[in-house]
Design an enzyme around this catalytic site. Structure first.
Site, PDB file in Angstrom:
ATOM      1  N   TYR A 132       0.924  -1.143   0.063  1.00 53.85           N
ATOM      2  CA  TYR A 132       0.100  -0.206   0.013  1.00 53.85           C
ATOM      3  C   TYR A 132       0.759   1.282   0.017  1.00 53.85           C
ATOM      4  O   TYR A 132       2.078   1.165  -0.620  1.00 53.85           O
ATOM      5  CB  TYR A 132      -0.952  -0.103   1.047  1.00 53.85           C
ATOM      6  N   ARG A 185      -7.032  10.111 -11.093  1.00 59.04           N
ATOM      7  CA  ARG A 185      -6.326  10.701  -9.954  1.00 59.04           C
ATOM      8  C   ARG A 185      -6.014   9.654  -8.966  1.00 59.04           C
ATOM      9  O   ARG A 185      -6.421   9.457  -7.882  1.00 59.04           O
ATOM     10  CB  ARG A 185      -7.034  11.726  -9.299  1.00 59.04           C
ATOM     11  N   LYS A 203      -5.817  -2.588  -3.260  1.00 65.12           N
ATOM     12  CA  LYS A 203      -7.027  -2.566  -2.438  1.00 65.12           C
ATOM     13  C   LYS A 203      -7.554  -3.875  -2.076  1.00 65.12           C
ATOM     14  O   LYS A 203      -8.050  -4.401  -0.849  1.00 65.12           O
ATOM     15  CB  LYS A 203      -7.916  -1.731  -2.932  1.00 65.12           C
ATOM     16  N   GLU A 275     -12.515   3.591  -7.088  1.00 56.15           N
ATOM     17  CA  GLU A 275     -11.174   4.079  -6.500  1.00 56.15           C
ATOM     18  C   GLU A 275     -10.305   5.135  -7.383  1.00 56.15           C
ATOM     19  O   GLU A 275     -10.286   4.604  -8.659  1.00 56.15           O
ATOM     20  CB  GLU A 275     -10.068   2.791  -6.146  1.00 56.15           C
ATOM     21  N   ASP A 276      -9.988   6.131  -6.767  1.00 61.98           N
ATOM     22  CA  ASP A 276      -9.122   6.943  -7.515  1.00 61.98           C
ATOM     23  C   ASP A 276      -9.709   7.751  -8.822  1.00 61.98           C
ATOM     24  O   ASP A 276      -9.041   7.682  -9.569  1.00 61.98           O
ATOM     25  CB  ASP A 276      -7.810   6.575  -7.557  1.00 61.98           C
ATOM     26  N   ASP A 298     -14.241   4.766  -1.702  1.00 58.27           N
ATOM     27  CA  ASP A 298     -13.225   4.832  -0.626  1.00 58.27           C
ATOM     28  C   ASP A 298     -12.482   6.126  -0.448  1.00 58.27           C
ATOM     29  O   ASP A 298     -12.296   6.596   0.677  1.00 58.27           O
ATOM     30  CB  ASP A 298     -11.952   3.568  -0.932  1.00 58.27           C
ATOM     31  N   ASP A 299     -12.169   6.895  -1.452  1.00 65.23           N
ATOM     32  CA  ASP A 299     -11.537   8.130  -1.532  1.00 65.23           C
ATOM     33  C   ASP A 299     -12.561   9.026  -0.799  1.00 65.23           C
ATOM     34  O   ASP A 299     -11.805  10.076  -0.032  1.00 65.23           O
ATOM     35  CB  ASP A 299     -11.226   8.629  -2.720  1.00 65.23           C
ATOM     36  N   ASN A 438      -0.780  10.967   0.240  1.00 63.77           N
ATOM     37  CA  ASN A 438       0.013  10.096  -0.037  1.00 63.77           C
ATOM     38  C   ASN A 438       0.505  10.017  -1.534  1.00 63.77           C
ATOM     39  O   ASN A 438      -0.096  10.719  -2.141  1.00 63.77           O
ATOM     40  CB  ASN A 438      -0.619   8.603  -0.009  1.00 63.77           C
TER      41      ASN A 438
END
Length: 600
Positions: A132, A185, A203, A275-276, A298-299, A438
């Site tokens: 991760y 992103r 993930k 995700e992202d 999740d973001d 991150n």
């Protein structure tokens, strides 16, 4: 029957020829290949070694090796899984470069599924920074060069009208959870196109290693809609579509077709984890799909639970009420606004009106403090715009507002300057600061800066791990506000209970579970979050809170509802030990043979 050389493999002959010719086929095949057709049909099981899910390596017993016809394909010693995990650790530690450790783990995943997941679970603190953040950022950047086959599915913009046909090609039919990105992103790296597969793989690995979700139920997917990253488009090794990123109605229709195809192919209660995605798209799809599918971002939602958990833990530690504090969010992306929105929901649950709940929440974006005069306000940010004169400089904002809690999620290193930290310490006995971006290189400030510039009085949490800091002879540790504390448990609860959809109230419950998990002794060290070493037990607690909410609010498709949800969930979880590789057998009594009467 004529037999040509192109059909001489025993398996193919068995399929193509009728039973009455079986003996003739066996004799014919033996003449050329010296194989026994019956032996191959009954005994040859290449899945035992070639399929990571079934491969036990040196843990196969001698009887299993002989009956599966794999005897002699490995040394004669028997090695239990515990010893295999130790050997994996030796190989892992022999590679001193984080990216080398990452590629080793990817190879291990393709060869020995259970050893891989057990190694991560038993050595979470060691492997999490590799699987991760922060190493996954390097893995995404170089994904096209470390790519291996079988690592998820790619659905491209060229597949419009045929996405369902693409999804049917996945090798496992009983998919229950999908993690999908369009690479728009990735972390603080920006548009990474098809290389975004690296983040969804990470993930889902943690779904299993930390949450116990069976890996065969999970499918990582990248929606390849092009990229605007010129470096990728000019990279001769780039694995994605070489075209500019598709936008507008064409893009929205493509995502809509994808959502419908997932529901049609795998079931309408399949968990779909976004995700992202770029911030505007992330919020757009959250509003569109949250109550239509079993949908999770999740973001926004996972991060919001983590952020609110930090605030609630600070409330526990400092003995004040959140409704009396001033909050300053630096950044107006999906992470910061998602946390702010869940904070408002928490404050409203305490009896505050919507206006009052928003009154002490301030947001700074790239052009300064959000005010009613700011340009580009939308429905996600306008509630935090204040009717005051604009202030561009962050240091001036901190000095004027005197926030008790400052949270930054910008993806830009150095945003929280020395002066900002000194002002936070000047206005608060125990300032609370979060630097969530991150990978580590993108963190808004380092742990060392945070503790040094506040005389060690800061309560500091970061998205990526930082080593302990010593200031004036005193050792300080950083709380890790890592989404892995939340999303594996959310996934386990949603998948085991077959959630129809996941309302925002779930993330409030998750935040309270996280905030109440650390002991008083642990909290007094200034760490607002559970330890990474506790994440396995924590994930189960999170899953139970999700399952309890789904049950009480009639949002589960499990019928009938089990009387003991805890036991039900334990039985659902992935087993990290080997089972038998041979089917069960049992004895039957001898049957008497009845002779037919002879004809007279």
């Amino acid at each position: 029957m004529a037999l040509s050389r192109k059909v001489l493999t025993p398996t193919r002959l068995a399929v193509e020829c009728s039973d009455r010719n079986l003996l003739q086929i066996c004799k014919h095949v033996k003449r050329f290949t010296h194989l026994d057709l019956y032996s191959e049909i009954l005994h040859n099981n290449t899945d035992a070694l070639m399929n990571s899910r079934y491969n036990k390596g040196l843990s196969f017993t001698m009887r299993e090796r002989q009956l599966l016809s794999i005897h002699g394909l490995m040394p004669c010693s028997i090695r239990p899984i515990e010893e295999q995990v130790e050997v994996a650790k030796l190989n892992f530690m022999a590679r001193h470069d984080p990216l080398g450790q990452y590629t080793y783990l990817m190879s291990l995943r393709q060869l020995h599924e259970r050893v891989f997941f057990r190694f991560i679970r038993e050595h979470t603190e060691l492997t999490l920074p590799i699987m991760y953040t922060p190493t996954v950022g390097s893995a995404v950047t170089l994904f096209s060069t470390v790519y291996r086959s079988g690592m998820g599915m790619y659905v491209t913009i060229y597949d419009r009208g045929h996405i369902f046909d693409v999804l049917k090609n996945w090798r496992v039919p009983n998919v229950r959870g999908v993690c999908v990105t369009d690479g728009g992103r990735i972390l603080g790296l920006g548009d990474m196109g098809a290389n975004g597969m690296g983040i969804v793989l990470g993930k889902l690995f943690l779904y299993t290693a930390l949450g116990g979700v069976p890996p065969n139920l999970l499918l990582p997917i990248t929606l390849d809609v092009g990229t605007d990253n010129k470096m990728l488009l000019e990279d001769p090794h780039y694995v994605g579509a070489r075209l500019g990123r598709i936008k507008g109605a064409e893009y929205d229709d493509f995502v809509e077709e994808f959502m419908q195809a997932v529901a049609k192919c795998f079931g309408d209660d399949t968990l779909i984890h976004f995700e992202d995605f770029a911030t505007p798209n992330a919020y757009k799809f959250l509003r569109k799909y949250q109550h239509k599918y079993s949908y999770f971002n999740d973001d926004i939602q996972g991060t919001s639970a983590i952020g609110l958990a930090g605030f609630l833990a600070a409330e526990r530690l400092l003995k004040y009420k959140l409704e009396d504090q001033v909050f300053l969010f630096v950044g107006a992306g999906s992470a910061a606004i998602g946390i702010a929105n869940l904070l408002v929901r928490e404050l409203r649950s305490r009896g505050l009106s919507k206006e009052k709940a928003c009154s002490n929440i301030y947001v700074v974006e790239m052009y300064g403090l959000l005010t009613t005069k700011s340009k580009g306000l939308n429905e996600d940010t306008c509630r935090y715009a204040k009717d005051i004169e604009p202030i561009v400089d962050l240091e001036e904002v901190v000095d004027k507002l005197k926030p008790a809690i400052l949270l930054a999620a910008t993806g830009t290193a150095g945003v929280i300057s020395e002066k900002v930290l000194r002002l936070m310490a000047q206005h608060n006995e125990r300032p609370v600061v979060f630097a969530l971006s991150n990978p580590t290189s993108n963190a808004e400030c380092t742990a060392e800066q945070a503790f040094q510039h506040t005389e060690g009085r800061v309560i500091f949490s970061s998205g990526s791990p930082f080593p302990p800091v010593v200031v004036n002879g005193k050792r300080f540790t950083t709380g890790q506000a890592n989404n892995c504390l939340a999303f594996p448990g959310i996934a386990l609860g949603a998948l085991s209970m077959r959630a129809r959809h996941l309302p925002d109230e779930i993330y409030l419950k998750v935040a309270h579970v996280l905030a109440n998990y650390p002991s008083e002794e642990s909290l007094k060290t200034g760490n607002l979050y559970p330890l990474i070493s506790e994440v396995n037990d924590l994930s189960f607690s999170v899953a139970m809170s999700v399952a309890d909410f789904l049950d009480k609010n009639n949002l589960s498709n499990v019928h009938p509802m089990p009387k003991d949800i805890c036991k039900f969930m334990h039985n659902y979880m992935y087993r990290l030990s080997y089972g038998p590789s041979l089917p069960n057998t049992w004895k039957y009594p001898p049957f008497k043979r009845i002779s037919r009467p002879k004809k007279s």
